[in-house]
Each structure stands twice: as structure tokens, then as C-alpha cells.
Design an enzyme around this catalytic site. Structure first.
Site, PDB file in Angstrom:
ATOM      1  N   ASP A 119      -1.500  -8.401   1.386  1.00  0.00           N
ATOM      2  CA  ASP A 119       0.152  -8.261   0.602  1.00  0.00           C
ATOM      3  C   ASP A 119       0.247  -9.430   0.461  1.00  0.00           C
ATOM      4  OD1 ASP A 119      -0.364  -5.757   1.608  1.00  0.00           O
ATOM      5  OD2 ASP A 119       1.429  -5.362   1.516  1.00  0.00           O
ATOM      6  N   GLY A 178       1.070  -0.927   0.065  1.00  0.00           N
ATOM      7  CA  GLY A 178       0.158   0.107  -0.071  1.00  0.00           C
ATOM      8  C   GLY A 178       0.975   1.552   0.401  1.00  0.00           C
ATOM      9  N   SER A 179       0.346   2.751  -0.360  1.00  0.00           N
ATOM     10  CA  SER A 179       1.357   4.157  -0.417  1.00  0.00           C
ATOM     11  C   SER A 179       0.799   4.180   0.706  1.00  0.00           C
ATOM     12  CB  SER A 179       0.518   4.101  -1.552  1.00  0.00           C
ATOM     13  OG  SER A 179       0.949   4.062  -2.625  1.00  0.00           O
ATOM     14  N   GLY A 180       1.361   5.223   0.987  1.00  0.00           N
ATOM     15  CA  GLY A 180       1.262   6.190   2.764  1.00  0.00           C
ATOM     16  C   GLY A 180       2.540   5.355   3.437  1.00  0.00           C
ATOM     17  N   HIS A 181       3.398   4.970   3.108  1.00  0.00           N
ATOM     18  CA  HIS A 181       4.353   4.475   4.004  1.00  0.00           C
ATOM     19  C   HIS A 181       5.925   5.187   3.140  1.00  0.00           C
ATOM     20  CE1 HIS A 181       1.953   1.927   5.263  1.00  0.00           C
ATOM     21  NE2 HIS A 181       1.787   1.310   4.205  1.00  0.00           N
ATOM     22  N   LYS A 186       5.739  -7.821   2.721  1.00  0.00           N
ATOM     23  CA  LYS A 186       5.304  -7.531   4.115  1.00  0.00           C
ATOM     24  C   LYS A 186       4.014  -8.425   4.134  1.00  0.00           C
ATOM     25  CE  LYS A 186       4.871  -3.023   4.005  1.00  0.00           C
ATOM     26  NZ  LYS A 186       4.482  -3.261   2.334  1.00  0.00           N
ATOM     27  N   HIS A 212       0.197   1.048   9.782  1.00  0.00           N
ATOM     28  CA  HIS A 212      -1.476   1.300   8.324  1.00  0.00           C
ATOM     29  C   HIS A 212      -1.753   2.038   9.197  1.00  0.00           C
ATOM     30  CE1 HIS A 212       0.923  -1.933   6.466  1.00  0.00           C
ATOM     31  NE2 HIS A 212       0.237  -1.252   5.073  1.00  0.00           N
TER      32      HIS A 212
END
Ligand SMILES: Nc1ncnc2c1ncn2[C@@H]1O[C@H](COP(=O)(O)OP(=O)(O)O)[C@@H](O)[C@H]1O
Ligand SMILES: Nc1ncnc2c1ncn2[C@@H]1O[C@H](COP(=O)(O)OP(=O)(O)O)[C@@H](O)[C@H]1O
Ligand SMILES: [Mg+2]
Ligand SMILES: [Mg+2]
Ligand SMILES: [Mg+2]
Ligand SMILES: [Mg+2]
Lengths: 328, 188, 328, 188
Positions: A109, A53-56, A104, A216
Site C-alpha cells: 500500500d 486490498g479488497s476483503g475488508h 494503511k 489479511h
């Protein structure tokens, strides 16, 4: 929600476009949301692919480049990428020597990478799943532990092994060793805000923190009073040390979750280093900064990696990515 | 009828997306509603565009669109549900449902009682196989959904919360109840 | 106030201790709060000294190292260091070829550096004052413009010139050229919180931002509705371009103010790059990240530096500091 | 008497620090109170420890301690005030005050009307030179402080705010009024 964005739906694509614009050594496939080495695939080199996911950020797209990843697939915010994306990244990374998927450990995922690997005909794929988060109780009957800080260190070290033209099995074994020798623990001072949700994922009173959070924006294992930095170091380091027997010294990684500035991260690092010293654990390398984040969450995590001679050498090898760079 | 089911599911998901995300905020990562509404919006677009040889082909398309637009845990799971259901559809709706549910359990390595969508899906398919009417099937799904409240999650993101996951409806169970509700009002 | 700290009074010293612990190439004089190159002073090299209030990390301590600063003095949060500290830093940097003081244009910084220079007997001192913030109206009758983002670029470029063993006058002239060719503009989405004050410096409604802020948590020139990233790029870039005539291409620097994550900074960078393209301004180098921050303020600034051949070469030269590192 | 003045100034500053920081939050960087109380706490410690040949030596020490503990704009300015005042003290309190105020203006390259501490200091020293009693001197300082409210700042951080700096008391003028208040109650 206060963010420097246009529309929530466009955040991921626009950020990738910005990343590629800022770093000419990277290419970006906006349709598949894949960041790749502009000079890749590198013939004869094991390709390294990660994604999530994005945001990391900078994870994973910011770790594409010489000495680290060959390609990264960016899902929606906090949502793992779909198999098509992972497949596109795998093709970008495939230099003919096989591709390592670095995943991860989140249900989404794992399943999406699994499906992509099933679809990737003609490319030899090995997979390593990171699951270093000691906040989560491990059990055969659960989804298991999350992959967090170790992922950054693994991408660097496995990337260096691939640059040495080690074979797929060897690179995968080194990656697995990094995962096995690394453990992490995190805490949040505030919730982050998912752009599409528009408000903070959880509310946290001024005097409370979430202990045992991942990346998250999810609530942690328990809510406790705001600790001092010294207490925070203890809360983060002790459960990690309870599971590691570092013999040859550790890499100590203090990670910011997105909204916590370096001033605090360095202060926390000082406490972590002092505590490790008290335990007689020699710190031979360190990393301090926001490397695997959770949008605009304030907080920090600590990852310790029990180094050995080879891991140390690979960590020190040159790397040239937007997020980590030295010797190049 | 099958197409109506999917379109109704899409309508319900888009309408309920904020609530699904709200549920996911409590014990997950606040994206279940936006994940599914992104996927089902794409599904509706595919239905609008395409023409399908038969309902099985239509369900297969639904599954493929979900796999390639949703991501996260629910994408592969709902995608697998429809891909498997497509294969079994010639045997009738109950066996399509059963194949779908078994597909979710296999893909997710999960079973009932773990606070997931299976807690709504399994009671529903069992009622269906027992020959209950759609009203009863829906009631079973909703009862299953509500029964997730006291459970401690063992699969998916909510499992990271341990004991703190108790006291909340599982978001996937809530969306699965919508899937059954859509079936009840279109296949009944 | 939610911060990973112990007592507000100890924040600066403890963060410096952590910085030095994390970076063995740095030394720290905790009494004077000075960070210095552990291998310094470098004989025959012009020494570079900067300093200012804390809360802007990695600036300045994180820019000490090969190819950049020789020493930095850290004041209290948002409070310039006192002359004694600056003097101690000057001694640490003095390799016999003179010392350049890099001062951001704030009344306090200017006066304290002035007093330190008066006291620094036996060391030849040159001073460059950065004042690149176009948000502030310039006038003979005011304190003038603030020094912000250009300071980072100047420390890098002047540092490279000093490594080439250029003399003090030359290094100072290059530094001055960087300042003269660079301009910045910033905006804040939220206020930061000074640890000793314990609450945010200003309140900002959910739908308003401060346009024209500096790096001290001070309110800006005006309060406007929350812009999109595209609008924000226009608000930041246009006033900068109004004062620069970049002929040979620019270095475009999108800086985070502390609590804004990379996802948003890259997205904003994409908008900035698109806008510069529309204006026909070629971007030849870029820098994206939190490099000169304002505690935990959310927001960003844009700095453009009109490069010339020499500045470009010096920018590309190797640097090895906690905050900027490449080629070493 | 001189020592009592300084100790009283320190007491007032420490007591009023939150208010000074509050004023500095509005048009500055929220540190004026903590800056000055850090400095004057160090001054009191120096007075407790040291013994001084005369009041001039004491004032010189005060200036040096402020310069080396306060930082920011107010450190060099108040430091310079006391260093210059020390030099002129043999000529009496009014000339010490005058030398101090001129030192501030020189160090700060500033004058009255720019919304700084000078707006409180200059009226006070003028009243003093005109032979007014300390009550009147204090009234002049406080009137000068209050008169900073409508001013647009031209020096110090508040100048960055432009027109928005109007409508607030200047924090340095407020602390300068405390300096005069301390003088009024100890030197009067
Ligand atoms: N292993 C699993 N088996 C069945 N369902 C699962 C499993 N893991 C997660 N789920 C379901 O998926 C839902 C979450 O979906 P979503 O929020 O879209 O994905 P993510 O958890 O990746 O953010 C959960 O509420 C749960 O019902
Ligand atoms: N050039 C100057 N001349 C006189 N007084 C000044 C000048 N600049 C600032 N000041 C005074 O200093 C005060 C601010 O002090 P302080 O907050 O401690 O320092 P800083 O502005 O560095 O944070 C202002 O309110 C003003 O009265
Ligand atoms: Mg998700
Ligand atoms: Mg979710
Ligand atoms: Mg200040
Ligand atoms: Mg101030």
C-alpha cells in the site's frame, strides 16, 4: 470454498457494482475500481482518498460519502491497488483544496500510494499512514506496524474535519493525531479463504486461536488455546492499554473480522467495557460491528482511541455512508 | 532474447502460481502467485499486441504493465526492477540486472537478510558481475532463495509473524529465482 | 465450537449487557432479558414490542430506539421468550396508547406472545404475526410460513408510524400491510452452531447448500449443489416474485445470515438488482447487510417489499437504533 | 406419588437432554433438550423450596414454572399440560392426564398425526382411560413416539422441512414418552 460469488477473478468488480447499485449517492468507476461520491468532487473541500486490498468491507468503499471519504480505490483481494487506480480516485476527490491519502501501513500500500502521489501532478497531496496494530513489534529495521481498526475512526474524524472546510495541513494533522492516539489488537478463531486461493490461508485446530492477527488472513504472532470472552478481552485490551495513556476518555471499538456475529461482538464488548472500567478508563463513545474485516475470518479486534474534545466533536458530526451513518 | 526471457518468466510464473500462493499462505496473505500471474498474463498480452523500438522499450513496457496490474508489494517492486533495468540495458545485461536489483532495494527500503526477493536477486547479480555462467548465476539465486528458510522476516507481510516467519521459503525469493531461471534458459 | 463467549448458558444475558453498555440510549432489564428505550415509555405513543429467540442479532434488541421498537424480549438462543419476559417488555413500552406485539410466526413465539397478551391486563394489545418466508408451503393445516426478513422492515415502518402518533389500530394495520406486501427466501452455505448444543446443527458437504432455510439453523427444503451468485439470485428472487405484484417499486433487502461478509452480500445484491431490472421491477430502496441472522450460519436471504407511497415515507423517516440509523 | 412422578420426569429429561437436542437438530433447531432440562431443573428447585397444600397445587406450580422458564413451543405446551392437569386432578390421574393432553391440543391447535408430542400423549391417555396397566400405557406412548418416524410434520418447526421431516422421531414425542415413563414407574 463456499462463497456467494461467480468467478474468483470477478469478485471485486462485481461487489463494487453491487455497492453502487445499492447506494445511489455513490458512483463507481469499474475500470479503475474506484468508488466515489456521486456529488463530488466538492469544490473547496479537502478530498479524502483511501484504498487498499479488497476483503475488508465495508472499508473503504463503504465509507465513501458525506462526512467521510470522497473516493476509494479497491485492489484485488488483499492486494493493494495500483497507482493508476489511486490516481483515478485522487482525481475524483480533488475539489481544488488538496487531497489527503489515507494509507494503511503495508509495504504494498505504501509503495503504490507513493508512486501515485509522485504521478499526481497539479494536485496537492498529503499522506497519513495508519499503523496502530500493537501485535507487531515496531522497529526501525522492519516494515513496522500494520494499519488496522484506527483507519475506520480516522476516516470518519478526518472526513468531518474536511466537511468543516479545514485546510489540507489541518486535516492531515488531525488524521495523524487520530493515528497517534489509537491502538489495536486482534485475534482470529478461523482462517479466511481468499477466493483465488480457494482454501483457507491457514488451518487452525478446533481448540486453538491465532493471537495478534491483522486483516489479511495472515497467521498471528502466536497460537494459543481458545480463550473465554473474558480472557479474550484481556488479551486484546491489555497490550493496547500498555501503549495508551487515555486521559479524557476513549472511544472503544470492538470490530468483527467478517464471520463473527453481533451476538459475540456485543458479548465481547461487555467484557471490554468491564475491563476498561476496572482500569479506570472512561468510555465515552463506542462502536461495535464488522467495520474492517478479513473476508470470512471469524474473530475480533479491539481498537481504543484516546479522544480529546475536538476528536469527540468530529466523531459526533453527521456522516452518511453505507457503513457509518448518523445525523444525516 | 530479452523478449524470450520475459515470456519464459511469464510461463514459469503462471505454471508455478499455485506454489507461490502456497508459500505466501504460510507467512503472508496467500496472493503472491495470483498477483504475479495476473501481471505477467497482462505482460504477455502487451507483448503480443505491441511492437517495440528496442529491448529497452520492451522492458520499460513490462515494468509499466506490472506496476499497473499487479498491486501489492510485488507490483511496484518487480515493476521498478524492469523500469530501472530498461534504463541500464544499453550497458549490457549485467548492468541492467544490477540497476533492477538496486531499484528494488531502493523502492522497498530493504537489503539482503530480511527474507525478501533480494535474497535471491542479490547473489544472482553478484555472480553475474563476477562473470559466472548462467548456470552458476541460477545456482546462486536458488541458494539465496533456499537460504531464506531460517531467516526471520523484517520486511513485507511476513515480518508481522516475527519469529514464526522462520522455517519457510520467502515467496518473493521463490518468484525471483524463477526470473533468474528464465534468464538462464533464454539469455545464456 | 469456536465462539467468543464465556459459558453457553450466559450468552444471552452477557450479550444484552454488552449491547446496553455500548448504547447509552438503551436500558436493559437483565432479569427479564428485556432491552428498552432508556427514555421510554413515551407518553401517548403506541408502544412497539417484539422479541423472539436470540441468535438473530441485531434483531430485535438492536432495533430498539427512536423510530423503531420500544422494547424487545430476548429468549434463549433460538427459543422464544416466555410470557413473563414479554409482559415485562410490554410494560416498558406502554405509554398509555396501547402496545403492538410484533411476532414472527413460529409456534413457540405465537403461543408465548398469546399467553403474555392474555396476562397483560390494563394494556390494550394488538398483534401482528409476520410470515413472509416463501420457502415454506402455506396451508391451513400446517404451522404456516415462518416470519423472517420482513420483520426488520416492519419494525422500522411501524415504528415510524408510531412516532407520528398514529393510533394502535392504524399502526397495526400498517404493520399488517408491510407483512402482506413482503416475501422472503433464504439459503445456507453452512450450518450455525447453537452454543448449548456445541456442534453444528447439520452437516453440509463442501459442494452443497441448503435452499429454503429460515433463521434457526434448521435444514432447508432441499439440498442442492453450490450455486454461483447469479444462480443464487435466481433461486431466491424468482419464488418471491411469483407471489408479489410490485407496482410502485420495491425495497430490495439482501440479508446476511451471520457469517457471510459484506463483500459477498454486495456481490449478491448486484445480481439481485440486475434480475429485478430484467423483470421490470423498479428498486426504489435497498438494504444490504446482516440484519436478521442465524448465529454463525453462512448464507443470505432476499426480501422484497412492494412499497406504496406511505410505506416509502415511513421507511425514510428518521430512526436511531444500534442496527438501523439515519436522519438522527 | 405425584411429586415422585415429576422428579422422575426431571431426572429422565436431564439425562436424555443430549438425545432430545440431537433429535431436534435433525428436524428442528437443536434446543429441545436444553429447553426442557432448563425448565425441569427449575421445577426441581421449586419443589425443593416450596411446600404445597396438595398435589393439584404442586402440579399448578410445575406448569407455571415450565411456562416461565422453558420458552419455545414446548414451554407453553408442557406448561399448559400441567396447569390443566392440576385443575382436573381431583377427578383422578386419568382425568388429569386427559385434561392435560386436551390442553396441549388446544394450545397447539394440533391433533394426532401431525408429528408432535400428541402422537405419544394421545395413545397413552387412551390406554389409561381404557384401564390398561401402566406398562401398557407406556408401551402405547412409545409406540406412538416411534410411529412419528414416517410422518411428515404439519406442526412445529419440523413442518418447515416438508417431506424431509419424514424419517425422524419427533423430539417432542420422545420427551412425552419420558413423561409417561416417569408416570409408569412412580404412579404405577
Ligand atoms: N520491502 C521489500 N523489499 C523487497 N521485497 C519485498 C519487500 N516487501 C515485500 N517484498 C517481497 O514481496 C513478496 C510478497 O509479494 P506479494 O505477496 O505479491 O505482495 P503482498 O505482500 O503485498 O501481498 C515477499 O515475499 C517479499 O519477497
Ligand atoms: N402445535 C403443536 N402442537 C403440539 N406439539 C407441538 C406443536 N408444535 C411443536 N410441538 C412439539 O414441540 C416440540 C419442539 O419443542 P422445542 O424444540 O422445545 O421448541 P421449538 O420448536 O420452539 O424449538 C416438537 O418436537 C413437537 O413435538
Ligand atoms: Mg497481498
Ligand atoms: Mg502476498
Ligand atoms: Mg427453539
Ligand atoms: Mg426446538
Amino acid at each position: 470454498m463456499k462463497k456467494l460469488i461467480n468467478a474468483p477473478a470477478d469478485v471485486v468488480v462485481e461487489a463494487l457494482a453491487g455497492l453502487a447499485a445499492a447506494h445511489p449517492k455513490l458512483g463507481v468507476d469499474l475500470e479503475h475500481r474506484v468508488v466515489y461520491r456521486a456529488d463530488g468532487p466538492v469544490p473547496g473541500k479537502v478530498g479524502l482518498v483511501s484504498g487498499g486490498g479488497s476483503g475488508h468491507e465495508p472499508l473503504h468503499g463503504g465509507f465513501v460519502g458525506f462526512g467521510m471519504l470522497d473516493a476509494a480505490a479497491a485492489g484485488e483481494v488483499f492486494t493493494s491497488p495500483v497507482p493508476d487506480q489511486i490516481l483515478a480516485a485522487t482525481q475524483r476527490a480533488d475539489g481544488g483544496a488538496g487531497v489527503l491519502h489515507i494509507v494503511k501501513n503495508y509495504t504494498g500500500d505504501v509503495m503504490n500510494f507513493e508512486m501515485a502521489a509522485e504521478l499526481a501532478e497539479g494536485t496537492e497531496i498529503a499522506t497519513v499512514v495508519t499503523n496502530d496494530d500493537v501485535a507487531v513489534e515496531d522497529s526501525l529495521y522492519t516494515a513496522g506496524r500494520r494499519g488496522v481498526g484506527v483507519t475506520v475512526l480516522l476516516e470518519k474524524i478526518a472526513g468531518a474535519a474536511a466537511e468543516e472546510r479545514r485546510g489540507l495541513a489541518e486535516v492531515a494533522a488531525i488524521a495523524q493525531r487520530v493515528n497517534d492516539r489509537g491502538r489495536s489488537m486482534g485475534l482470529a478463531l478461523t482462517s479466511g479463504t481468499v477466493p483465488a486461493a480457494g482454501k483457507p490461508t491457514f488451518d487452525l485446530p478446533e481448540d486453538r486461536i491465532e493471537l495478534g492477527v491483522g486483516i489479511h488472513g495472515e497467521p498471528g504472532r502466536r497460537r494459543i488455546p481458545l480463550p473465554s470472552a473474558k480472557e479474550a478481552a484481556t488479551l486484546l485490551v491489555e497490550p493496547v492499554l500498555a501503549e495508551l495513556q487515555p486521559s479524557e476518555g476513549v472511544l472503544a471499538f470492538v470490530n468483527g473480522l467478517g464471520a463473527t456475529p453481533l451476538l459475540e461482538l456485543y458479548l465481547l464488548y461487555g467484557e471490554v467495557a468491564a475491563l476498561l472500567d476496572k482500569h479506570g478508563v472512561p468510555v465515552v463513545r463506542s462502536l461495535v460491528g464488522p467495520y474492517i474485516t478479513s473476508l470470512d475470518m471469524a474473530g475480533a479486534s479491539v481498537t481504543l482511541l484516546a479522544l480529546d474534545e475536538e476528536l469527540l466533536r468530529l466523531w459526533d458530526a453527521p456522516v452518511d455512508t453505507p457503513g457509518l451513518r448518523w445525523g444525516a | 532474447m530479452i523478449e524470450a526471457w520475459i515470456r519464459e518468466f511469464a510461463r514459469l510464473v503462471v505454471a508455478e502460481a499455485p506454489r507461490l500462493t502456497e508459500l505466501d499462505s504460510a507467512i503472508g496473505d496467500a496472493d503472491h502467485g495470483s498477483n504475479l500471474s495476473r501481471g505477467l498474463t497482462a505482460v504477455v498480452a502487451a507483448l503480443d499486441e505491441g511492437s517495440f523500438d528496442d529491448d529497452a522499450a520492451l522492458l520499460k513496457k513490462v515494468g509499466m504493465v506490472l506496476v499497473s496490474t499487479v498491486g501489492g508489494a510485488s507490483g511496484p517492486l518487480y515493476g521498478t526492477f524492469f523500469l530501472r533495468a530498461a534504463g541500464a540495458l544499453p550497458g549490457g545485461v549485467p548492468s541492467a540486472f544490477r540497476a533492477g536489483v538496486d531499484g528494488v532495494a531502493a523502492r522497498g527500503k530493504s537489503t539482503t537478510g530480511e527474507k525478501t526477493m533480494l535474497d535471491a536477486l542479490v547473489p544472482a547479480v553478484e555472480a553475474l558481475e563476477a562473470g559466472k555462467d548462467w548456470g552458476e548465476v541460477l545456482a546462486a539465486a536458488e541458494a539465496g532463495r533456499d537460504a531464506t528458510v531460517p531467516l526471520v522476516a523484517r520486511k513485507g507481510r511476513a515480518s508481522y509473524l516475527g519469529e514464526r516467519s522462520a522455517g519457510h521459503v520467502d515467496p518473493g525469493a521463490a518468484s525471483a529465482a524463477l526470473l533468474v531461471a528464465a534468464a538462464a534458459s533464454t539469455l545464456g
